[in-house]
Write an enzyme that holds these catalytic residues in place. Structure first.
Site, mmCIF file in Angstrom:
data_model
loop_
_atom_site.group_PDB
_atom_site.id
_atom_site.type_symbol
_atom_site.label_atom_id
_atom_site.label_comp_id
_atom_site.label_asym_id
_atom_site.label_seq_id
_atom_site.Cartn_x
_atom_site.Cartn_y
_atom_site.Cartn_z
ATOM 1 N N LYS A 1 -22.185 -1.348 7.869
ATOM 2 C CA LYS A 1 -23.556 -1.552 7.416
ATOM 3 C C LYS A 1 -24.423 -0.351 7.776
ATOM 4 C CE LYS A 1 -27.573 -4.478 7.748
ATOM 5 N NZ LYS A 1 -28.256 -5.631 8.263
ATOM 6 N N GLU A 28 -16.643 3.470 16.537
ATOM 7 C CA GLU A 28 -15.219 3.191 16.306
ATOM 8 C C GLU A 28 -14.857 3.416 14.842
ATOM 9 O OE1 GLU A 28 -17.452 1.277 17.874
ATOM 10 O OE2 GLU A 28 -16.485 -0.213 19.163
ATOM 11 N N GLY A 44 -24.611 -8.155 9.295
ATOM 12 C CA GLY A 44 -23.201 -7.757 9.355
ATOM 13 C C GLY A 44 -22.240 -8.937 9.297
ATOM 14 N N ARG A 45 -22.458 -9.949 10.125
ATOM 15 C CA ARG A 45 -21.511 -11.074 10.172
ATOM 16 C C ARG A 45 -21.691 -12.024 9.007
ATOM 17 N NH1 ARG A 45 -24.966 -10.644 14.089
ATOM 18 N NH2 ARG A 45 -26.568 -12.206 14.473
ATOM 19 N N GLU A 94 -22.107 -14.347 18.171
ATOM 20 C CA GLU A 94 -23.059 -13.248 18.005
ATOM 21 C C GLU A 94 -24.390 -13.773 17.467
ATOM 22 O OE1 GLU A 94 -21.812 -8.926 17.219
ATOM 23 O OE2 GLU A 94 -22.645 -9.503 15.286
ATOM 24 N N HIS A 102 1.430 -26.905 21.517
ATOM 25 C CA HIS A 102 2.452 -26.629 22.521
ATOM 26 C C HIS A 102 1.975 -25.593 23.527
ATOM 27 C CE1 HIS A 102 5.321 -28.940 20.146
ATOM 28 N NE2 HIS A 102 4.656 -28.461 19.109
ATOM 29 N N LYS A 113 -22.770 -0.373 24.190
ATOM 30 C CA LYS A 113 -22.581 0.822 23.344
ATOM 31 C C LYS A 113 -23.228 2.038 24.001
ATOM 32 C CE LYS A 113 -22.790 -1.686 18.936
ATOM 33 N NZ LYS A 113 -23.511 -1.879 17.680
HETATM 34 O O1 F6P Z 1 -21.859 -4.258 17.556
HETATM 35 C C1 F6P Z 1 -22.088 -5.399 16.786
HETATM 36 C C2 F6P Z 1 -22.209 -5.079 15.330
HETATM 37 O O2 F6P Z 1 -23.430 -4.485 15.075
HETATM 38 C C3 F6P Z 1 -21.987 -6.308 14.476
HETATM 39 O O3 F6P Z 1 -23.111 -7.085 14.372
HETATM 40 C C4 F6P Z 1 -21.511 -5.710 13.205
HETATM 41 O O4 F6P Z 1 -20.892 -6.644 12.374
HETATM 42 C C5 F6P Z 1 -20.577 -4.655 13.731
HETATM 43 O O5 F6P Z 1 -21.189 -4.179 14.914
HETATM 44 C C6 F6P Z 1 -20.301 -3.512 12.798
HETATM 45 O O6 F6P Z 1 -21.472 -2.832 12.463
HETATM 46 P P1 F6P Z 1 -21.507 -1.858 11.236
HETATM 47 O O7 F6P Z 1 -21.172 -2.668 10.010
HETATM 48 O O8 F6P Z 1 -22.878 -1.289 11.174
HETATM 49 O O9 F6P Z 1 -20.475 -0.806 11.455
#
Ligand code: F6P
Length: 496
Positions: free
Chosen positions: A185, A191, A244-245, A330, A361, A471
């Protein structure tokens, strides 16, 4: 804002579940709902007519109806960030201008998918989707749940910055036939950007002539994607107001739309829209997201439950618990109200779970005989996803039903080690079949349930400031910043 008053909920004293069933032959009918091909059954929870009434009053006092209207109208209900939460507009339920904008973005996505299918980007067999959190969990779930028989494209969703995750995809894929979808987003997530750089390097190192020509960006920050090197024609934007979620309905769902086909993606949106309309228009006592939230809140506020477990009795839904963890924890793992006051009641419980029958199990011992009360949610599908003998699917579903019955019934025994206390709650979601429409409805149900929980808890489900400190600290660690003695020692041991 009116803070929730839990006194009526905490004063509820429902009888044990077996007595509730004995006292009311219509209990199943009263505490179930059929929506969009899904049977919801809360009769094995301690919800009663009185409890539903108490929650309806709470919904009234916390302004659920007005907040629900504000959600669908595209008002700025994400108050801490001063913006709307417009994931429902992606499926056609929202402010007309937001719905039109989403349709425009979907049109762009569809055109690019058509172009890929027509081999305008050269031969494509593999999709390497790079993203994390909401930019990975939703698409991964969709492709894993619905894409098993699709032979159109192979999809790998890589989220972890651990290089091993990328290497697994590299080993499977032919670089000459791979496109890379960078899903972020913000287009700044460390990462994701590192993984994207390494994936480009892999294409380059394997003789792909124009590596950037194989990259598609899925983002609400198109300028950043273009600045990073993606051609504007391959940037699939979505609105900043889609969290995002909550973003799998937007271009973040690109790998699913490509792998499953555009029609399937649209059916998923339609299923979600059907659930949205149900949520918007159905009285609370038959409203699936509301009733599910009422049960959640009864156990957290009145019974002190700290977790809720979801078990998918279907291999195709094995990623559902991880997806739900982000959606619920979240969104609703908050310690202040929407207007910044400390909350004095528990917010979201810990969401966990697994796959049945495996979990029986492994962890069900605690559910049946442990000292903690864990409300359980079972999710199953009537139509099998396999072509093995019927006995497989029959056993799968019968086990799911048996677990719910056993948790509730318990069993007396002279030897306490062999006794089951029973009266342990569960709810069941039984899907007619697992197709795009029903999965869309299921995921929209979870979103709306999370929203109802948030409104009644008095919190904002649409921000996530709690992820920022870690972060920042990771960036500081990279730059050799000062830390406590333990962290400094660990850094020194790892990096010398
Ligand atoms: O660190 C949390 C977060 O901001 C989430 O809310 C989001 O889904 C994820 O990191 C990835 O963020 P982005 O889509 O901006 O890479």
């Amino acid at each position: 804002m009116t803070l929730p008053d839990w006194s009526a909920v905490r004063a509820l004293t429902p009888a044990p579940l077996n007595q509730l069933f004995d006292a009311d032959p219509s209990r199943v009918a009263a505490l179930s709902a059929d929506v969009a091909g899904i049977r919801f059954d809360w009769s094995k929870t301690h919800l009663t007519a009185e409890a539903v009434q108490a929650f309806a009053a709470l919904a009234d006092s916390t302004g659920l109806a007005a907040k629900r209207d504000a959600l669908f109208a595209g008002h700025a209900i994400n108050v801490t960030e001063g913006r709307a939460a417009e994931h429902t507009a992606e499926r056609g339920e929202g402010a007309p201008e937001s719905v039109a904008r989403a349709r425009g973005f979907h049109g762009r996505m569809r055109a690019l998918i058509d172009a890929i299918e027509a081999e305008a980007l050269g031969p494509v067999r593999h999709i390497l989707h790079i993203g994390i959190g909401g930019s990975a969990l939703g698409p991964d779930l969709l492709v894993d749940a619905l894409g098993r028989d699709a032979d159109r494209y192979d999809v790998a969703v890589v989220s972890n910055v651990d290089g091993l995750a990328l290497e697994e995809a590299f080993d499977r894929f032919d670089p000459q036939a791979t496109i890379i979808a960078v899903a972020s987003k913000t287009f700044t997530t460390t990462e994701t950007m590192l993984n994207a750089d390494s994936a480009l390097g892999w294409l380059q190192g394997n003789g792909v002539e124009d590596p950037y020509g194989r990259v598609i960006a899925l983002t609400a920050a198109p300028d950043k994607a273009i600045a990073w090197g993606v051609d504007e024609t391959r940037v699939l934007p979505f609105a900043e107001s889609v969290g995002g979620r909550y973003s799998l309905w937007s271009s973040i769902g690109f790998p699913a739309a490509l792998a499953l086909g555009w029609d399937a993606f649209e059916e998923m949106l339609e299923g979600a829209a059907e659930m949205d309309r149900h949520f918007r228009l159905t009285p609370l006592e038959k409203n699936a997201p509301a009733l599910a939230a009422f049960a959640d809140l009864y156990y957290t506020q009145a019974r002190g439950c700290e977790t809720r477990a979801t078990f998918a009795y279907d291999e195709r839904l094995r990623l559902l618990p991880s997806y739900l963890q982000q959606l619920e924890m979240e969104s609703n793992g908050k310690r202040v109200t929407a207007d910044g006051q400390p909350v004095t009641w528990p917010t979201a419980p810990i969401t966990w779970g697994g796959v049945g029958t495996d979990a029986q199990h492994a962890v069900f011992q605690l559910l049946h005989q442990g000292t903690r009360l864990v409300p359980v949610e079972f999710v199953g599908v009537i139509e099998p996803g396999d072509s093995q003998a019927d006995s497989h699917h029959n056993q799968l579903l019968l086990n799911m039903f048996a677990q719910g019955a056993a948790l509730m019934a318990g069993r007396a025994h002279q030897d306490q080690a062999r006794a089951y206390p029973g009266d342990r709650p569960s709810s069941t979601l039984l899907l007619d079949r697992l197709d795009p429409r029903t999965l869309g409805a299921l995921l929209a149900f979870y979103e709306q349930r999370t929203f109802v929980n948030a409104v009644l808890l008095g919190i904002n489900p649409f921000d996530q400031f709690g992820v920022e400190l870690g972060k920042e600290m990771a960036r500081a660690a990279e730059q050799g910043g000062d830390f406590d003695a333990s962290t400094t020692d660990l850094i020194q041991r790892a990096f010398g």
